[in-house]
Motif scaffolding. Structure first.
Motif, short mmCIF file in Angstrom:
data_model
loop_
_atom_site.label_atom_id
_atom_site.label_comp_id
_atom_site.label_asym_id
_atom_site.label_seq_id
_atom_site.Cartn_x
_atom_site.Cartn_y
_atom_site.Cartn_z
N VAL A 10 0.85 -1.19 0.00
CA VAL A 10 0.00 0.00 0.00
C VAL A 10 0.89 1.24 0.00
N PRO A 11 0.71 2.15 -0.96
CA PRO A 11 1.57 3.34 -1.05
C PRO A 11 1.19 4.41 -0.04
N LEU A 12 1.48 4.16 1.25
CA LEU A 12 1.23 5.14 2.30
C LEU A 12 2.56 5.67 2.83
N PHE A 13 2.48 6.71 3.67
CA PHE A 13 3.66 7.34 4.29
C PHE A 13 4.63 7.88 3.23
N GLN A 14 4.11 8.32 2.09
CA GLN A 14 5.00 8.78 1.03
C GLN A 14 4.80 10.25 0.70
N GLU A 15 4.13 11.00 1.56
CA GLU A 15 3.92 12.41 1.29
C GLU A 15 3.78 13.18 2.60
N ARG B 194 1.59 3.02 16.91
CA ARG B 194 0.86 1.76 16.73
C ARG B 194 -0.48 1.99 16.05
N LEU B 195 -1.13 3.11 16.38
CA LEU B 195 -2.40 3.45 15.74
C LEU B 195 -2.24 3.58 14.23
N LEU B 196 -1.25 4.37 13.80
CA LEU B 196 -1.03 4.56 12.37
C LEU B 196 -0.61 3.25 11.70
N GLU B 197 0.21 2.47 12.39
CA GLU B 197 0.65 1.20 11.83
C GLU B 197 -0.51 0.22 11.72
N ILE C 264 -3.69 1.01 11.15
CA ILE C 264 -4.47 1.41 9.98
C ILE C 264 -3.78 0.94 8.70
N ARG C 265 -2.44 1.08 8.67
CA ARG C 265 -1.72 0.56 7.51
C ARG C 265 -1.90 -0.96 7.40
N GLN C 266 -1.89 -1.65 8.53
CA GLN C 266 -2.04 -3.10 8.52
C GLN C 266 -3.43 -3.50 7.99
N ILE C 267 -4.46 -2.74 8.37
CA ILE C 267 -5.80 -2.99 7.83
C ILE C 267 -5.77 -2.83 6.32
N GLU D 7 -3.17 -3.07 4.30
CA GLU D 7 -2.39 -4.15 3.69
C GLU D 7 -3.26 -5.40 3.52
N THR D 8 -4.05 -5.73 4.54
CA THR D 8 -4.94 -6.89 4.45
C THR D 8 -5.96 -6.71 3.33
N VAL D 9 -6.52 -5.51 3.22
CA VAL D 9 -7.49 -5.23 2.15
C VAL D 9 -6.83 -5.35 0.78
N TRP D 10 -5.62 -4.81 0.65
CA TRP D 10 -4.92 -4.84 -0.64
C TRP D 10 -4.65 -6.28 -1.09
N ARG D 11 -4.22 -7.10 -0.14
CA ARG D 11 -3.92 -8.49 -0.50
C ARG D 11 -5.20 -9.29 -0.72
N LYS D 12 -6.23 -8.97 0.03
CA LYS D 12 -7.51 -9.69 -0.11
C LYS D 12 -8.09 -9.49 -1.50
N TYR D 13 -7.97 -8.27 -2.04
CA TYR D 13 -8.55 -7.96 -3.35
C TYR D 13 -7.50 -7.84 -4.46
N SER D 14 -6.27 -8.28 -4.17
CA SER D 14 -5.18 -8.30 -5.16
C SER D 14 -4.96 -6.93 -5.80
N LEU D 15 -4.91 -5.89 -5.00
CA LEU D 15 -4.62 -4.55 -5.47
C LEU D 15 -3.12 -4.29 -5.36
N ASP D 16 -2.62 -3.31 -6.10
CA ASP D 16 -1.21 -2.96 -6.01
C ASP D 16 -1.04 -1.47 -6.21
N SER D 17 0.21 -1.02 -6.20
CA SER D 17 0.48 0.42 -6.25
C SER D 17 0.16 1.04 -7.60
N ARG D 18 -0.07 0.24 -8.64
CA ARG D 18 -0.41 0.81 -9.96
C ARG D 18 -1.78 1.47 -9.95
N ILE D 19 -2.46 1.39 -8.82
CA ILE D 19 -3.77 2.00 -8.68
C ILE D 19 -3.70 3.51 -8.86
N PHE D 20 -2.49 4.08 -8.79
CA PHE D 20 -2.34 5.52 -8.94
C PHE D 20 -2.54 5.99 -10.38
N SER D 21 -2.67 5.07 -11.31
CA SER D 21 -2.88 5.47 -12.70
C SER D 21 -4.34 5.89 -12.91
N PHE D 22 -4.54 6.97 -13.71
CA PHE D 22 -5.88 7.45 -13.99
C PHE D 22 -6.41 6.94 -15.34
#
Length: 549
Positions: free
Chosen positions: A285-290, A332-335, A337-340, A342-357
């Motif tokens: 999941v592309p988080l913590f990058q801005e 731990r709170l922020l981590e 949310i990231r862990q949630i 990550e689970t969603v991304w893997r569950k639905y096979s999503l990846d960072s290419r989602i940033f494409s429009f």
């Protein structure tokens, strides 16, 4: 500090013909007291929060089972052991995790869900596997009408992982989101509860120098006072209002930021720095990058308020220890949310290419967007911060999954937030087709002024040029101030000037200001009075419907 008397109704239960007194079992565990009557009921009473009936698990029927060779001839021993009187064997009593999670998935009763969720987290020292399974259940279940499972999971997880670090810390940290909804769970069928208060001894005189037994006793009595006073920390509307106030101060005094704002941002740096040491393995999941200044302010504000809260009740611990506890808690709170995520991304096979429009959203992306909306709703309700990058990713998914009118409604109602990285990517990646142009214009028209000034030059379009011209005029006239830099008559005009007196007047003022009010060594963008004149004429022709003539 108090005693609880539970009365159980057995009128709807078929009792065995012979039910000896020792058929009752009372099993004391770390956080629960198990009360068991074979073939009737099994109650797990939460010792940490006995005032909250919904945090105790009341089971009956097929769910009320203890697997022993002979339940009618068993005797409870200390340390959670059971003795089978017929065989002479000892059994170690524990709650079956698999059965508990199956029960969590199958039950339709909210008070069962709340209790099972807390029980599943309470009974695990290593929570990684159980956490993934609970997140998976949250993804599959519809939001409850009585409580928000995401809110309850976040607070229960943080409470469990942090309260073990220091004695009495569990009395001060939030453990549930149900502080105002307890009444929904009082009517648990077949169970009545009566509370009797127990008078506490009062210490007189000096108490700071107590040691040994008396120190432990004094600490226990103070803990009961904490329970009765309910001083648990809540991120309530007061923090929300202060958050808005700090953001307003930062926007209005960007060059001279208030000292309080600097302190808050310094605390945020400590939290994010700790997170950087944790993020070792590959993330999907592309988080913590801005740099999301809104969330950074809220992160620092939560740290500051939680520190003040703990210092009032745990002064003997010391400031340094509390600083470490609080920074770790928010990290731990922020981590989590990231862990949630990550689970969603893997569950639905999503990846960072989602940033494409370039493509419309798939069913998997829509599921991810829906889950992110639920997370946003849960954190907003508790006024908890989100990881930097969350809102950019959420808005990108919104563009993928929502029709334009719905997307704009989400933005107008502050569900989706326009961040600078999102707008920059939108303007750069999409061409100026009619559909994309409509989307870009709708977004640019809704931009906060601070973002609009930074990115308007990225869009080569008359709308963007008009924005730049208007902003340039505003800045120039502000620099002019009350100075009378133009003394020549407005009647003197070039024979090549257009016969449009208001525009002539404005152009003349801008030209004079450019000549007299600006510092020639300042770096200027490619904007001047003639550019403003050209844009103004184009806009006028467009308004008059003469742009094609």
């Amino acid at each position: 500090g108090f005693s609880k008397t539970f009365t159980v109704s057995l009128k709807d239960i078929e009792l065995p013909c012979f039910l000896p007194l020792f058929s009752f079992l009372f099993i004391l565990t770390d956080r629960y007291i198990a009360v068991y009557l074979p073939k009737c009921f099994l109650h797990l009473i939460n010792k940490q929060h006995p005032k909250w009936m919904c945090h105790s698990l009341f089971l009956s029927g097929k769910h009320a089972r203890i697997h022993l060779l002979n339940t009618t001839s068993s005797l409870y021993l200390p340390e959670g052991l059971l003795l089978d009187l017929q065989s002479g064997k000892l059994f170690d009593a524990s709650i079956n995790q698999s059965s508990l999670l199956t029960f969590l998935r199958c039950t339709q009763l909210d008070y069962h869900r709340v209790a099972a969720l807390h029980c599943a987290l309470d009974l695990n020292s290593s929570t990684d596997d159980i956490t993934h399974k609970i997140i998976d259940w949250i993804c599959d279940s519809a939001p409850s009408g009585t409580f928000d499972p995401i809110q309850e999971f976040i607070l229960a997880f943080l409470y469990r992982t942090t309260s073990l670090e220091l004695k009495n810390l569990d009395k001060l940290l939030p453990f549930s989101s149900l502080s105002n909804l307890e009444g929904h769970f009082k009517g648990i069928p077949g169970v009545m509860c009566v509370t009797d208060l127990i008078p506490q001894p009062a210490f007189k005189g000096e108490v700071q120098n107590l040691t040994g037994f008396w120190e432990e006793m004094y600490s226990t009595i103070e803990a009961f006072k904490y329970l009765n006073a309910e001083p648990h920390f809540h991120c309530n509307n007061l923090i929300r209002e202060e958050w808005k106030k700090v953001l307003k101060e930062m926007n209005s005094e960007e060059k001279n930021m208030p000292k309080s704002s600097n302190v808050i941002l310094h605390l945020t740096v400590a939290v994010v720095g700790l997170l950087d040491t944790w993020r070792i393995e590959q993330r999907v999941v592309p988080l913590f990058q801005e740099e999301d200044y809104r969330q950074r302010v809220l992160i620092g504000l939560i740290v500051e308020k939680l520190k003040d809260h703990l210092m009032r009740h745990l002064q003997r611990v010391g400031k340094k220890k509390i600083d470490i506890l609080v920074i770790g808690y928010v990290a731990r709170l922020l981590e989590l949310i990231r862990q949630i995520m990550e689970t969603v991304w893997r569950k639905y096979s999503l990846d960072s290419r989602i940033f494409s429009f370039k493509e419309r959203g798939s069913a998997a992306e829509f599921a991810g967007f829906h889950m992110m909306s639920r997370i946003l709703e849960a954190t907003n309700g508790l006024c908890l911060p989100l990881p930097p990058g969350f809102q950019t990713l959420h808005t990108v998914l919104g563009v993928h999954c929502l029709p334009l009118h719905t997307l704009l409604l989400y933005i107008d109602h502050d569900i989706l937030h326009l961040t600078e990285p999102f707008v920059v990517k939108l303007l750069k990646d999409l061409d100026n087709t009619e559909t994309n142009e409509q989307l870009k214009f709708s977004i640019v028209a809704r931009l906060p002024e601070t973002i609009g000034k930074k990115i308007c030059h990225l869009w080569d379009h008359p709308i963007s040029s008009s924005y730049i011209a208007r902003d340039y005029v505003k800045i120039l006239l502000e620099k002019l101030g009350n100075k009378k830099c133009y003394g020549t008559s407005m009647r003197d005009k070039s024979p090549f000037s257009p016969e449009f007196l208001p525009l002539n007047y404005l152009t003349k003022i801008l030209t004079d200001v450019e000549d007299q009010a600006l510092n020639p060594f300042e770096e200027q963008e490619n904007v001047d009075a003639r550019f403003v004149e050209e844009i103004a004429l184009k806009q006028t022709l467009i308004l008059l419907g003469l742009e094609n003539q």
